[in-house]
Design a protein around this motif. Sequence first.
Motif, PDB file in Angstrom:
ATOM      1  N   SER A  27       0.832  -1.213   0.000  1.00  0.00           N
ATOM      2  CA  SER A  27       0.000   0.000   0.000  1.00  0.00           C
ATOM      3  C   SER A  27       0.858   1.250   0.000  1.00  0.00           C
ATOM      4  N   SER A  28       1.967   1.218   0.773  1.00  0.00           N
ATOM      5  CA  SER A  28       2.831   2.392   0.784  1.00  0.00           C
ATOM      6  C   SER A  28       3.467   2.602  -0.592  1.00  0.00           C
ATOM      7  N   ILE A  29       3.888   1.489  -1.211  1.00  0.00           N
ATOM      8  CA  ILE A  29       4.511   1.618  -2.539  1.00  0.00           C
ATOM      9  C   ILE A  29       3.482   2.150  -3.540  1.00  0.00           C
ATOM     10  N   SER A  30       2.245   1.655  -3.432  1.00  0.00           N
ATOM     11  CA  SER A  30       1.223   2.092  -4.393  1.00  0.00           C
ATOM     12  C   SER A  30       0.990   3.597  -4.288  1.00  0.00           C
ATOM     13  N   GLN A  31       1.016   4.109  -3.053  1.00  0.00           N
ATOM     14  CA  GLN A  31       0.845   5.568  -2.892  1.00  0.00           C
ATOM     15  C   GLN A  31       1.971   6.336  -3.565  1.00  0.00           C
ATOM     16  N   GLN A  32       3.171   5.826  -3.403  1.00  0.00           N
ATOM     17  CA  GLN A  32       4.334   6.541  -3.909  1.00  0.00           C
ATOM     18  C   GLN A  32       4.429   6.524  -5.435  1.00  0.00           C
ATOM     19  N   VAL A  33       4.029   5.360  -6.042  1.00  0.00           N
ATOM     20  CA  VAL A  33       4.168   5.309  -7.504  1.00  0.00           C
ATOM     21  C   VAL A  33       2.861   5.680  -8.215  1.00  0.00           C
ATOM     22  N   GLY A  34       1.826   5.927  -7.413  1.00  0.00           N
ATOM     23  CA  GLY A  34       0.566   6.407  -7.973  1.00  0.00           C
ATOM     24  C   GLY A  34      -0.219   5.345  -8.739  1.00  0.00           C
ATOM     25  N   LEU A  35      -0.130   4.099  -8.293  1.00  0.00           N
ATOM     26  CA  LEU A  35      -0.944   3.033  -8.901  1.00  0.00           C
ATOM     27  C   LEU A  35      -1.825   2.446  -7.815  1.00  0.00           C
ATOM     28  N   ASN A  36      -2.903   1.756  -8.229  1.00  0.00           N
ATOM     29  CA  ASN A  36      -3.723   1.259  -7.135  1.00  0.00           C
ATOM     30  C   ASN A  36      -3.097   0.045  -6.469  1.00  0.00           C
ATOM     31  N   ARG A  37      -3.524  -0.184  -5.248  1.00  0.00           N
ATOM     32  CA  ARG A  37      -2.840  -1.124  -4.374  1.00  0.00           C
ATOM     33  C   ARG A  37      -2.813  -2.551  -4.926  1.00  0.00           C
ATOM     34  N   SER A  38      -3.978  -2.974  -5.494  1.00  0.00           N
ATOM     35  CA  SER A  38      -4.012  -4.386  -5.919  1.00  0.00           C
ATOM     36  C   SER A  38      -3.130  -4.608  -7.152  1.00  0.00           C
ATOM     37  N   THR A  39      -3.049  -3.581  -8.020  1.00  0.00           N
ATOM     38  CA  THR A  39      -2.132  -3.720  -9.169  1.00  0.00           C
ATOM     39  C   THR A  39      -0.708  -3.882  -8.670  1.00  0.00           C
ATOM     40  N   VAL A  40      -0.330  -2.995  -7.747  1.00  0.00           N
ATOM     41  CA  VAL A  40       1.044  -3.048  -7.232  1.00  0.00           C
ATOM     42  C   VAL A  40       1.281  -4.393  -6.564  1.00  0.00           C
ATOM     43  N   SER A  41       0.294  -4.834  -5.792  1.00  0.00           N
ATOM     44  CA  SER A  41       0.430  -6.089  -5.063  1.00  0.00           C
ATOM     45  C   SER A  41       0.669  -7.250  -6.028  1.00  0.00           C
ATOM     46  N   SER A  42      -0.081  -7.265  -7.117  1.00  0.00           N
ATOM     47  CA  SER A  42       0.107  -8.406  -8.018  1.00  0.00           C
ATOM     48  C   SER A  42       1.460  -8.328  -8.730  1.00  0.00           C
ATOM     49  N   TYR A  43       1.913  -7.104  -9.057  1.00  0.00           N
ATOM     50  CA  TYR A  43       3.260  -6.962  -9.640  1.00  0.00           C
ATOM     51  C   TYR A  43       4.315  -7.474  -8.671  1.00  0.00           C
ATOM     52  N   LEU A  44       4.162  -7.097  -7.414  1.00  0.00           N
ATOM     53  CA  LEU A  44       5.177  -7.472  -6.418  1.00  0.00           C
ATOM     54  C   LEU A  44       5.230  -8.991  -6.262  1.00  0.00           C
ATOM     55  N   ASN A  45       4.039  -9.615  -6.186  1.00  0.00           N
ATOM     56  CA  ASN A  45       4.023 -11.066  -5.989  1.00  0.00           C
ATOM     57  C   ASN A  45       4.608 -11.812  -7.187  1.00  0.00           C
ATOM     58  N   GLU A  46       4.352 -11.250  -8.343  1.00  0.00           N
ATOM     59  CA  GLU A  46       4.907 -11.881  -9.536  1.00  0.00           C
ATOM     60  C   GLU A  46       6.453 -11.778  -9.521  1.00  0.00           C
ATOM     61  N   ALA A  47       6.935 -10.595  -9.184  1.00  0.00           N
ATOM     62  CA  ALA A  47       8.399 -10.403  -9.129  1.00  0.00           C
ATOM     63  C   ALA A  47       9.015 -11.285  -8.053  1.00  0.00           C
ATOM     64  N   PHE A  48       8.285 -11.487  -6.981  1.00  0.00           N
ATOM     65  CA  PHE A  48       8.786 -12.366  -5.918  1.00  0.00           C
ATOM     66  C   PHE A  48       8.936 -13.796  -6.448  1.00  0.00           C
ATOM     67  N   ARG A  49       7.908 -14.239  -7.222  1.00  0.00           N
ATOM     68  CA  ARG A  49       7.981 -15.599  -7.797  1.00  0.00           C
ATOM     69  C   ARG A  49       9.174 -15.721  -8.734  1.00  0.00           C
ATOM     70  N   LYS A  50       9.480 -14.625  -9.416  1.00  0.00           N
ATOM     71  CA  LYS A  50      10.628 -14.669 -10.341  1.00  0.00           C
ATOM     72  C   LYS A  50      11.961 -14.465  -9.596  1.00  0.00           C
ATOM     73  N   GLN A  51      11.878 -14.494  -8.270  1.00  0.00           N
ATOM     74  CA  GLN A  51      13.066 -14.403  -7.411  1.00  0.00           C
ATOM     75  C   GLN A  51      13.818 -13.072  -7.534  1.00  0.00           C
ATOM     76  N   LYS A  52      13.032 -12.009  -7.848  1.00  0.00           N
ATOM     77  CA  LYS A  52      13.685 -10.695  -7.918  1.00  0.00           C
ATOM     78  C   LYS A  52      13.525  -9.928  -6.599  1.00  0.00           C
ATOM     79  N   LEU A  53      12.585 -10.403  -5.769  1.00  0.00           N
ATOM     80  CA  LEU A  53      12.316  -9.697  -4.512  1.00  0.00           C
ATOM     81  C   LEU A  53      12.465 -10.630  -3.324  1.00  0.00           C
ATOM     82  N   LEU A  54      12.690 -10.015  -2.165  1.00  0.00           N
ATOM     83  CA  LEU A  54      12.661 -10.762  -0.903  1.00  0.00           C
ATOM     84  C   LEU A  54      11.349 -10.400  -0.215  1.00  0.00           C
ATOM     85  N   LYS A  55      10.749 -11.397   0.428  1.00  0.00           N
ATOM     86  CA  LYS A  55       9.479 -11.108   1.105  1.00  0.00           C
ATOM     87  C   LYS A  55       9.681 -11.261   2.606  1.00  0.00           C
ATOM     88  N   VAL A  56       9.210 -10.270   3.375  1.00  0.00           N
ATOM     89  CA  VAL A  56       9.280 -10.373   4.840  1.00  0.00           C
ATOM     90  C   VAL A  56       7.840 -10.353   5.339  1.00  0.00           C
TER      91      VAL A  56
END
Length: 915
Positions: A27-56
């Motif tokens: 949600s914080s990232i979505s505010q900063q980049v000006g996209l809605n939260r669920s779009t950002v969330s799905s991008y993040l989860n996809e990038a996590f699956r591709k092993q580009k992100l760490l999840k805490v």
Amino acid sequence: MRKDIENYLYKLTKDYSQTAKTSFSASSISQQVGLNRSTVSSYLNEAFRKQKLLKVKTYPVSFLHKQAFAETFFEANHLEYDSFEELFSEAPTKNKEKDPLGTIIGAFGSLKEKINQVKTAAMYPNGGLPVMLLGASGSGKTFLAEKIYEYMVEKQIITFSAPYISHNCAQYFNNPELLSSVLFGYAKGAFTGADTDKEGLLDAADGGVLFLDEVHRLSEEGQEKLFTFMDTGEYSPIGNDSVRKKADIRLIFATTEDIESAFLPTFLRRLPVVVSLPSFHERPQPERLQLIDQFFIQESNILQKELSVSSKVIHFLLDADLEGNVGKIKNLIKFACGNAYAKQHDNQRINVKLLDIPIENLLQPFSSAKVTSQRLMDERVYLPNTEIQPDLETSERKRLKTFFTRLLDDYKKVEDGVLTPGQLISFATENVVLLMDEFVFFTPEDKETSFFSFITYNIRSSFQFMNENYGFDQDGNKILSIANYLYVKENQDFLLEHTDWITLKNSLLHFLEEQMRDEVWLAKRFLNSLSLHLDSEVLDEDIVFIALYLHSMNLTMTDTSTKAIVLAHGYSTASSMANVANRMLQKNIFHAYDMPLGITVDEVEKKVFQYIENYPVEKGLIVLIDMGSLNLITEKLASKISTPLLVIDSFNAPLLLEVGNLINNSQTIFEISEQINETLPIKKQLAMPKADKKKAIITCCYTGMGSAVQIKEILQKSLGKTGETLTVLPYDYQKLKENKRRELPFHIYNVLAIVGTENPEIENVPYFGLDKLVNGELIDEFVQNIAQHFRVDDQGLKQELIFNFSLKKMVENLTILDADRVLYLVSETINEIERVLEITFDANKKYLLFLHISCMIERILRKEEVDKQEDIDEYVKENRVMMEKIHRSLQNIEEKYTIKVSSLELRLINDIIFS
Ligand SMILES: Nc1ncnc2c1ncn2[C@@H]1O[C@H](COP(=O)(O)OP(=O)(O)OP(=O)(O)O)[C@@H](O)[C@H]1O
């Protein structure tokens, strides 16, 4: 993943320490980049699956950019973690030796005291102490704050993942309320536009460090809120006082303003550690040069080019007294390198000239106070991607390095049995002398006059001290050589990266101590006393070098043989005859003074005293003279000197040889006087001393000279005027213990007492243990001892001893409070207690009260509770009157420190008074 989200998260992860953890949520990232939260969330989860992100898996879930994390911290072993702590627990163990504050330029120079202060504040128990950094713009306050943070992480005072939030308050120039809301956060509806609850910097910095730059912009109300937070660890968001939040934060403040006028006194009172940074211009020259070098090396790395910088540029930067300080110098260097690069970017080596510096800066007046070293005549060359910058070394330093490399090689040979210890010492000494001989021939114009004469002055006084106490010759050339050596060294530990030195230095020092105990000891004491004046630390390599140099001088520290001087009329009569005798005797026995014709007895006396000042004459002094006024001279000298005196009114070569032989054979002055009478018919007079030996107290410490010097300082302070006629002499404990009265001080002085931490057991000299002075037990006896020899104000001296000895030092060691101020206030309080209770405390009780009350103030300030006492109510009832009186006496302390002394504390004081 969309590029803008990735870029944003990359940057955010890189700035992890400065970022609140909640910023990593979808949600914080979505505010900063000006996209809605669920779009950002799905991008993040996809990038996590591709092993580009760490999840805490915090709440809300946080995402970190994997590559940015690896670049900033370390390669994470997994992709998913339950908490940030778990993630950071994988951090490679850190090298405990690393000290981010120790690597700052000036850490052992102009910033030494300041760095000690901030370290103490950082290490202080129960959450550390806030630090206020003062200094002009660009003096390095922000830089130091960051280093303090790194230091805390390194020392594991805060965790590796602890936030570092830096905030500049200057932007709220006209709006201190807004600053308060940024700091403490605000509640929805707190003011127009406050649509939601918003967390503040205190929330973000929880568990870490909050650095507030230009903090004088904080309103009075904001300061009050902040110091409530400093006291309680709690705060409320603006607009909702009913919410109490807690945060554990180390605070660092900075300001360019005068703190007395910019802050509330109550705010300042909570800031025991105030550190002011010197401007660039105020730093010593070697530090200025180091800073300049460092910035050029940085530019060389950025541009990936060799930089050749003209000496004019270096001189300009060294001597410039620009507003903006270190920061300005750094920018000028960046600018000049950029300019030069633009013109020469195809060349491998870029030449940086004065014209590359913006002209408006060149027009600034040069400082007249600083005289820059003429030795920096050559251009300076900086190489990219290298630790070692050979061209920055002067030829003298290169030679010194070679010397040490050779010494270490030879030392290894001794260990392997190829060289004998004696051979090593003799080679090394020879090399030291060769180097020193060359150093003498630097002409004085070659040196930055002020710095150089400062060193020379201090060496001269150290020599003088050793001269007086250990009897070795003070010689202008030796002083100059040592001054040159230290000047060339610039107190830089240039063997820092020498692996042999690092591994062998301790055993080498030990070896040298065994071989040349006196010289190593003297070198240490000489460098110690010098380091106090020069505010630089003593380096092991300097101990080795100076000890070898002292060795070359054939010091005889316990040279207590009878001394002889020759005074004769004529251009070189005395000196040539003495020279011949000395050569034949193969020892420097006679010291000669050539005198003009018509010299008066007073002038002779002056010469003799000149000699006595420089040589130990406690076994007696023989004066050979061709003046013809034997009685007069003997009378005059004998009335003033404290050793037996033999004046012989005639001299010739056989007589000198005779006397010299007797001295060489360790005959006493009385034996000499008798024996020369038998063989030579000469006029002579033997006189016994009339003047008393100077009185002295020796201080010593089992742990070394450092503490002995400290004890000396406290004693001298306590002795006040008496100290001017009484010598206080710090001395090596081991030597006293081993050699007892054979040690030199007993020859030179009438030793009244020894004060120390361990009794060296010297017959007929009273020993005063530090512990017994500190607890007051032996103070009376000590004062009596002094009073037998000097007219002193017993009571005054006693007070001074109680005051300085125990408390000042103890309080300084035990607390971080300003010791003078605490002791002053506590002293007043104790007087007041004595007055209202109509009693007089003995020294022991006073000491206990001083110590107890000082520590109590600190304890209350730190909110540390004393142990619970079940029967306190009963106790208060029984002792009400006394406790109230004591409480009233403590009123001043309560006011000055804005503290409240509890019944539990009062009871402890009451118990001390009436126990
Ligand atoms: N001892 C130092 N070693 C290396 N760089 C330093 C040192 N001191 C300051 N600097 C550099 O100088 C520049 C200015 O320092 P800094 O920003 O810390 O100053 P400041 O006192 O906080 O200034 P201001 O009050 O303007 O914010 C920074 O780029 C910093 O990295």
